[in-house]
Design a protein around this motif. Structure first.
Motif, PDB file in Angstrom:
ATOM      1  N   ARG A 214      44.283   6.578 -25.145  1.00 37.56           N
ATOM      2  CA  ARG A 214      43.355   7.538 -25.758  1.00 37.56           C
ATOM      3  C   ARG A 214      43.028   8.619 -24.732  1.00 37.56           C
ATOM      4  N   PHE A 215      42.492   9.736 -25.234  1.00 37.90           N
ATOM      5  CA  PHE A 215      42.116  10.839 -24.363  1.00 37.90           C
ATOM      6  C   PHE A 215      40.661  10.676 -23.933  1.00 37.90           C
ATOM      7  N   ALA A 216      40.438  10.778 -22.630  1.00 36.34           N
ATOM      8  CA  ALA A 216      39.084  10.693 -22.085  1.00 36.34           C
ATOM      9  C   ALA A 216      38.670  12.073 -21.579  1.00 36.34           C
ATOM     10  N   PRO A 217      37.612  12.664 -22.137  1.00 33.80           N
ATOM     11  CA  PRO A 217      37.182  13.993 -21.697  1.00 33.80           C
ATOM     12  C   PRO A 217      36.644  13.974 -20.278  1.00 33.80           C
ATOM     13  N   ALA A 218      36.873  15.061 -19.563  1.00 34.89           N
ATOM     14  CA  ALA A 218      36.327  15.208 -18.214  1.00 34.89           C
ATOM     15  C   ALA A 218      34.817  15.413 -18.299  1.00 34.89           C
TER      16      ALA A 218
END
Length: 343
Positions: A214-218
């Motif tokens: 999954r994509f983890a936001p900065a």
């Protein structure tokens, strides 16, 4: 290019009418995939898609580059440089090159890892080796036979899957699924949807490694947008996924603007976005890939400064399994090279 909507709906009359063309395109693509590639002297890990459009190759490539550095490797990314005018081979330098020259994705990645752009992938691999690469990460090129690949990691979106399952132009597939599956060593399913589950099961059945990510936001991106309403715009392969990622992260997306993948923003585009944001009191947010194109255009520099880049990293659920897979494939590739050197 903007993907046709019917690609991701159940087979329609249009897709049925286009199937003969898809069969011809698919036969040529499958024949090309069967050709032996050139061994380039270092392990090659290819990050690709079964289909056209975006699924998360760039974040996956960067995640693999970080993993390789943890393993004391020296990764260099090899890219065709889609959208750039330079044929290469050329080493990408963010302070020197623009997206119009080398493509937006290579320019974005070059801020973190060494990148070579080349239409001729064999020549590009030679330059990557000259730059000290111990491993080449081939960004895309899964269907291209020029360079022999030691492992192919395919990225697929969990919500869109393979769409209608047809080959271009009847659907999104770049080649028939069967020969693509046969060359897939690992599958990275991005997100929590179930559309790609049958593909993951097929990869596992043939001995490949299915992974979920999954994509983890900065945190910096989240902090810049917290408690603000935004106008989100994107010219990527799957803008809907970008908007969904923003909302999942708790960002209040009040408006969306969709552009074609690799879209060259015009002065009219920028004026329209600025006016919309000003009129409705919204903050502008876009992808790092879109910002790479804007920041490389002197005419768009002022506009780019007003846009918050929403940076994400790919996080694999079973990071240990991915690490083990990479270590094993590198060892296997080097043993094959050692044996070849004896002959």
């Amino acid at each position: 290019m903007r993907e046709p909507g019917f690609w991701y709906r159940p087979p329609s009359l249009l897709s049925i009418l286009l199937r003969p063309l898809g069969a011809l395109y698919g036969a040529v693509a499958a024949h090309r995939m069967a050709q032996p590639g050139t061994a380039v002297g270092v392990p090659v890990l290819c990050i690709g898609n079964f289909h056209g459009g975006g699924a998360g190759k760039t974040p996956t490539t960067l995640a693999l580059a970080r993993l390789l550095r943890e393993l004391d490797e020296r990764p260099v990314v090899l890219s065709r440089g889609y959208g750039g005018k330079l044929h290469g081979p050329v080493s990408v330098e963010p302070g020197r090159h623009s997206a119009a020259e080398v493509g937006d994705e290579p320019l974005m990645m070059a801020r973190e890892v060494a990148v070579v752009v080349a239409r001729d992938r064999v020549a590009g691999a030679a330059l990557a080796r000259a730059r000290g690469a111990s491993v080449i990460l081939m960004d895309d090129g899964f269907q291209n036979p020029a360079v022999a690949k030691d492992a192919a990691l395919i990225v697929i979106d969990s919500m869109r899957g393979l769409g209608n399952g047809c080959v271009m132009p009847a659907g999104p597939l770049r080649a028939p699924l069967s020969p693509q599956l046969a060359r897939t060593d690992a599958l990275i399913v991005v997100g929590d949807g179930g559309a790609a589950d049958p593909v993951a099961a097929a990869v596992k059945a043939q001995g490949g490694l299915p992974l979920r990510a999954r994509f983890a936001p900065a945190e910096a991106s989240l902090a810049a947008l917290r408690d603000k309403k935004v106008l989100a715009f994107a010219g990527i392969g799957d803008p809907a996924r970008f908007f969904a990622t923003l909302r999942t992260a708790g960002i209040d997306v009040a408006a969306e603007r969709v552009f074609a993948d690799h879209h060259p923003f015009s002065a009219q585009d920028l004026a329209g976005l600025s006016e919309h944001a000003r009129r409705d009191g919204l903050n502008l947010v876009s992808t790092e890939k879109d910002l790479a194109r804007l920041q490389g255009d002197p005419a768009a520099a002022g506009f780019a400064a007003s846009v918050v880049p929403f940076a994400v990293t790919l996080q694999v659920d079973d990071a240990k399994a991915l690490r083990g897979f990479v270590i094993a494939r590198l060892a296997q590739a080097r043993e094959t090279q050692r044996r070849s050197g004896r002959r």
